[in-house]
Design a protein around this motif. Structure first.
Motif, PDB file in Angstrom:
ATOM      1  N   THR A  91      15.682 -32.070 -40.113  1.00 48.49           N
ATOM      2  CA  THR A  91      16.764 -33.052 -40.216  1.00 48.49           C
ATOM      3  C   THR A  91      16.237 -34.429 -40.624  1.00 48.49           C
ATOM      4  O   THR A  91      16.911 -35.153 -41.351  1.00 48.49           O
ATOM      5  CB  THR A  91      17.573 -33.141 -38.917  1.00 48.49           C
ATOM      6  OG1 THR A  91      16.709 -33.462 -37.830  1.00 48.49           O
ATOM      7  CG2 THR A  91      18.291 -31.834 -38.636  1.00 48.49           C
ATOM      8  N   SER A 119      17.391 -36.369 -43.900  1.00 46.87           N
ATOM      9  CA  SER A 119      17.848 -37.753 -43.797  1.00 46.87           C
ATOM     10  C   SER A 119      17.147 -38.632 -44.831  1.00 46.87           C
ATOM     11  O   SER A 119      17.772 -39.455 -45.502  1.00 46.87           O
ATOM     12  CB  SER A 119      17.586 -38.274 -42.386  1.00 46.87           C
ATOM     13  OG  SER A 119      18.000 -39.605 -42.270  1.00 46.87           O
ATOM     14  N   ILE A 154      19.244 -27.195 -34.676  1.00 51.21           N
ATOM     15  CA  ILE A 154      19.567 -28.049 -35.825  1.00 51.21           C
ATOM     16  C   ILE A 154      20.730 -28.974 -35.469  1.00 51.21           C
ATOM     17  O   ILE A 154      20.679 -30.176 -35.743  1.00 51.21           O
ATOM     18  CB  ILE A 154      19.885 -27.199 -37.078  1.00 51.21           C
ATOM     19  CG1 ILE A 154      18.619 -26.471 -37.551  1.00 51.21           C
ATOM     20  CG2 ILE A 154      20.460 -28.063 -38.190  1.00 51.21           C
ATOM     21  CD1 ILE A 154      18.866 -25.392 -38.587  1.00 51.21           C
ATOM     22  N   ARG A 214      19.771 -31.931 -33.396  1.00 52.28           N
ATOM     23  CA  ARG A 214      18.926 -32.928 -34.054  1.00 52.28           C
ATOM     24  C   ARG A 214      19.599 -33.649 -35.219  1.00 52.28           C
ATOM     25  O   ARG A 214      19.030 -34.581 -35.782  1.00 52.28           O
ATOM     26  CB  ARG A 214      17.637 -32.267 -34.561  1.00 52.28           C
ATOM     27  CG  ARG A 214      16.764 -31.635 -33.501  1.00 52.28           C
ATOM     28  CD  ARG A 214      16.282 -32.594 -32.428  1.00 52.28           C
ATOM     29  NE  ARG A 214      15.447 -33.656 -32.906  1.00 52.28           N
ATOM     30  CZ  ARG A 214      14.131 -33.727 -32.761  1.00 52.28           C
ATOM     31  NH1 ARG A 214      13.497 -32.777 -32.130  1.00 52.28           N
ATOM     32  NH2 ARG A 214      13.463 -34.745 -33.225  1.00 52.28           N
ATOM     33  N   LEU A 215      20.806 -33.222 -35.590  1.00 52.93           N
ATOM     34  CA  LEU A 215      21.489 -33.843 -36.731  1.00 52.93           C
ATOM     35  C   LEU A 215      21.839 -35.296 -36.459  1.00 52.93           C
ATOM     36  O   LEU A 215      22.316 -35.641 -35.383  1.00 52.93           O
ATOM     37  CB  LEU A 215      22.771 -33.088 -37.066  1.00 52.93           C
ATOM     38  CG  LEU A 215      22.615 -31.772 -37.807  1.00 52.93           C
ATOM     39  CD1 LEU A 215      23.979 -31.122 -37.981  1.00 52.93           C
ATOM     40  CD2 LEU A 215      21.958 -31.974 -39.151  1.00 52.93           C
ATOM     41  N   VAL A 274      23.045 -37.242 -41.905  1.00 48.82           N
ATOM     42  CA  VAL A 274      22.827 -35.886 -42.417  1.00 48.82           C
ATOM     43  C   VAL A 274      24.078 -35.035 -42.232  1.00 48.82           C
ATOM     44  O   VAL A 274      24.463 -34.290 -43.135  1.00 48.82           O
ATOM     45  CB  VAL A 274      21.614 -35.226 -41.729  1.00 48.82           C
ATOM     46  CG1 VAL A 274      21.460 -33.789 -42.176  1.00 48.82           C
ATOM     47  CG2 VAL A 274      20.345 -36.006 -42.039  1.00 48.82           C
ATOM     48  N   SER A 275      24.744 -35.133 -41.084  1.00 45.03           N
ATOM     49  CA  SER A 275      25.918 -34.292 -40.848  1.00 45.03           C
ATOM     50  C   SER A 275      27.069 -34.648 -41.779  1.00 45.03           C
ATOM     51  O   SER A 275      27.930 -33.821 -42.052  1.00 45.03           O
ATOM     52  CB  SER A 275      26.367 -34.365 -39.391  1.00 45.03           C
ATOM     53  OG  SER A 275      26.672 -35.681 -39.028  1.00 45.03           O
TER      54      SER A 275
END
Length: 144
Positions: free
Chosen positions: A87, A91, A113, A116-117, A121-122
């Motif tokens: 991630t 990023s 995952i 940790r986003l 990123v999401s």
């Protein structure tokens, strides 16, 4: 019976311990381009996984365009640490990513995952698939 089980265990261990060192590549699919990140079948070799993720990031960032990214992680142990590294890499490369399909993630990998986003990123549009063909179709579609 014990000899058979012993031989199965040896062969199974050997099959799992051979990493897949295919390079990542650009794939043309239904009129679109997909960056396929081959991070599959690496087991739990943290150094090799980090090296491949870093190489993918470097290759994506050298081009001045946005990619539809397919992360193929089947057969790779995506621990909390590895998920964090993935991630963070996404990023850093976010300006070069349009959307992301993750193929082959088991429940543990998905949970790691998701934990940790980052918001950055999401917001890129991430989806999980069990089939590479479904992931490719989704990536070149206009759906998020």
């Amino acid at each position: 019976m014990n000899i058979r089980n012993g031989l199965r265990a040896i062969f199974k261990k050997q099959l799992k311990s051979v990493p897949d060192l295919r390079p990542s590549f650009l794939l043309h699919h239904n009129g679109g381009e997909i960056w396929v990140s081959c991070i599959d079948n690496l087991g739990s070799d943290i150094h090799l996984i980090r090296e491949k993720i870093s190489n993918n990031e470097d290759l994506m960032r050298t081009k001045n365009k946005q990619f539809r990214v397919l992360y193929h992680i089947d057969g790779t142990a995506v621990t909390y640490e590895i998920a964090g590294y993935m991630t963070e890499s996404l990023s850093r490369s976010s300006q070069n990513i349009f959307k992301i399909a993750i193929v082959g993630a088991n429940r543990t990998a998905k949970n790691n995952i998701r934990k940790r986003l980052t918001k950055e990123v999401s917001s890129l549009g991430i989806n999980y698939f069990s089939s590479i063909d479904q992931a490719k179709d989704w990536l070149v579609s206009e759906r998020f």
